[in-house]
Design a protein around this motif. Structure first.
Motif, PDB file in Angstrom:
ATOM      1  N   ALA A  37     -16.315  16.098 -17.229  1.00  0.00           N
ATOM      2  CA  ALA A  37     -15.073  15.346 -17.408  1.00  0.00           C
ATOM      3  C   ALA A  37     -14.436  15.669 -18.760  1.00  0.00           C
ATOM      4  CB  ALA A  37     -15.341  13.851 -17.293  1.00  0.00           C
ATOM      5  N   ARG A  38     -15.271  15.788 -19.771  1.00  0.00           N
ATOM      6  CA  ARG A  38     -14.769  16.117 -21.107  1.00  0.00           C
ATOM      7  C   ARG A  38     -14.165  17.514 -21.131  1.00  0.00           C
ATOM      8  NH1 ARG A  38     -17.706  14.626 -26.641  1.00  0.00           N
ATOM      9  NH2 ARG A  38     -16.448  15.848 -28.052  1.00  0.00           N
ATOM     10  N   ILE A  39     -14.814  18.455 -20.487  1.00  0.00           N
ATOM     11  CA  ILE A  39     -14.290  19.823 -20.399  1.00  0.00           C
ATOM     12  C   ILE A  39     -12.933  19.817 -19.708  1.00  0.00           C
ATOM     13  CG2 ILE A  39     -14.612  22.070 -19.283  1.00  0.00           C
ATOM     14  CD1 ILE A  39     -17.659  21.680 -19.835  1.00  0.00           C
ATOM     15  N   ALA A  40     -12.814  19.099 -18.588  1.00  0.00           N
ATOM     16  CA  ALA A  40     -11.547  19.031 -17.854  1.00  0.00           C
ATOM     17  C   ALA A  40     -10.445  18.432 -18.732  1.00  0.00           C
ATOM     18  CB  ALA A  40     -11.717  18.221 -16.577  1.00  0.00           C
ATOM     19  N   LEU A  41     -10.770  17.382 -19.452  1.00  0.00           N
ATOM     20  CA  LEU A  41      -9.801  16.746 -20.338  1.00  0.00           C
ATOM     21  C   LEU A  41      -9.340  17.707 -21.429  1.00  0.00           C
ATOM     22  CD1 LEU A  41      -8.391  14.044 -21.146  1.00  0.00           C
ATOM     23  CD2 LEU A  41     -10.356  13.642 -22.612  1.00  0.00           C
ATOM     24  N   LEU A  42     -10.283  18.411 -22.039  1.00  0.00           N
ATOM     25  CA  LEU A  42      -9.936  19.355 -23.097  1.00  0.00           C
ATOM     26  C   LEU A  42      -9.138  20.536 -22.557  1.00  0.00           C
ATOM     27  CD1 LEU A  42     -13.264  19.256 -25.123  1.00  0.00           C
ATOM     28  CD2 LEU A  42     -11.053  18.319 -25.813  1.00  0.00           C
ATOM     29  N   GLU A  43      -9.464  21.012 -21.357  1.00  0.00           N
ATOM     30  CA  GLU A  43      -8.699  22.099 -20.749  1.00  0.00           C
ATOM     31  C   GLU A  43      -7.265  21.659 -20.470  1.00  0.00           C
ATOM     32  OE1 GLU A  43     -11.256  23.170 -17.470  1.00  0.00           O
ATOM     33  OE2 GLU A  43     -12.197  24.777 -18.633  1.00  0.00           O
ATOM     34  N   ASP A  44      -7.091  20.422 -20.012  1.00  0.00           N
ATOM     35  CA  ASP A  44      -5.745  19.884 -19.795  1.00  0.00           C
ATOM     36  C   ASP A  44      -4.971  19.808 -21.111  1.00  0.00           C
ATOM     37  OD1 ASP A  44      -6.242  19.615 -17.083  1.00  0.00           O
ATOM     38  OD2 ASP A  44      -6.568  17.440 -17.175  1.00  0.00           O
ATOM     39  N   GLU A  45      -5.654  19.394 -22.166  1.00  0.00           N
ATOM     40  CA  GLU A  45      -5.010  19.298 -23.472  1.00  0.00           C
ATOM     41  C   GLU A  45      -4.634  20.678 -23.992  1.00  0.00           C
ATOM     42  OE1 GLU A  45      -3.500  17.514 -27.059  1.00  0.00           O
ATOM     43  OE2 GLU A  45      -3.594  17.056 -24.930  1.00  0.00           O
ATOM     44  N   ILE A  46      -5.494  21.659 -23.786  1.00  0.00           N
ATOM     45  CA  ILE A  46      -5.180  23.034 -24.190  1.00  0.00           C
ATOM     46  C   ILE A  46      -3.944  23.531 -23.449  1.00  0.00           C
ATOM     47  CG2 ILE A  46      -5.971  25.437 -24.063  1.00  0.00           C
ATOM     48  CD1 ILE A  46      -8.828  24.286 -24.662  1.00  0.00           C
ATOM     49  N   ALA A  47      -3.856  23.275 -22.151  1.00  0.00           N
ATOM     50  CA  ALA A  47      -2.689  23.685 -21.361  1.00  0.00           C
ATOM     51  C   ALA A  47      -1.424  23.000 -21.876  1.00  0.00           C
ATOM     52  CB  ALA A  47      -2.910  23.365 -19.887  1.00  0.00           C
ATOM     53  N   ARG A  48      -1.515  21.717 -22.235  1.00  0.00           N
ATOM     54  CA  ARG A  48      -0.367  20.980 -22.756  1.00  0.00           C
ATOM     55  C   ARG A  48       0.097  21.566 -24.089  1.00  0.00           C
ATOM     56  NH1 ARG A  48       1.122  16.469 -25.971  1.00  0.00           N
ATOM     57  NH2 ARG A  48      -0.909  16.444 -26.982  1.00  0.00           N
ATOM     58  N   ILE A  49      -0.854  21.905 -24.953  1.00  0.00           N
ATOM     59  CA  ILE A  49      -0.521  22.478 -26.256  1.00  0.00           C
ATOM     60  C   ILE A  49       0.111  23.853 -26.094  1.00  0.00           C
ATOM     61  CG2 ILE A  49      -1.503  23.365 -28.418  1.00  0.00           C
ATOM     62  CD1 ILE A  49      -3.608  21.066 -28.149  1.00  0.00           C
ATOM     63  N   LYS A  50      -0.441  24.669 -25.197  1.00  0.00           N
ATOM     64  CA  LYS A  50       0.128  26.002 -24.966  1.00  0.00           C
ATOM     65  C   LYS A  50       1.540  25.908 -24.413  1.00  0.00           C
ATOM     66  CE  LYS A  50      -4.096  28.692 -24.389  1.00  0.00           C
ATOM     67  NZ  LYS A  50      -4.903  29.505 -23.463  1.00  0.00           N
TER      68      LYS A  50
END
Length: 72
Positions: A37-50
């Motif tokens: 779940a943490r990985i998914a959250l961080l991946e979503d945040e990375i996509a938002r930042i990009k």
């Protein structure tokens, strides 16, 4: 003034607030599901930042094209 209304402190180079805390946090207490779940959250945040970075870059490029002196 409420805390939510205050401007956020901008990160300086090498200081990214919560992100810095995440990198130093021990992961030993998390289950596999929590880690996923943490990985998914961080991946979503990375996509938002990009996406924000790309939007900012396009805005800067458009501004430079608009204000660049015309070549004779």
């Amino acid at each position: 003034m409420d805390d939510d209304e205050r401007p956020r402190r901008r990160s300086t180079e090498g200081d990214f607030g919560a992100a810095s805390l995440l990198t130093s946090e021990s992961l030993e207490r998390y289950s596999l599901d929590e880690l996923d779940a943490r990985i998914a959250l961080l991946e979503d945040e990375i996509a938002r930042i990009k996406a924000h970075r790309d939007k900012s870059s396009a805005h800067m490029t458009a501004a430079q094209a608009l204000f660049r002196p015309k070549q004779p």
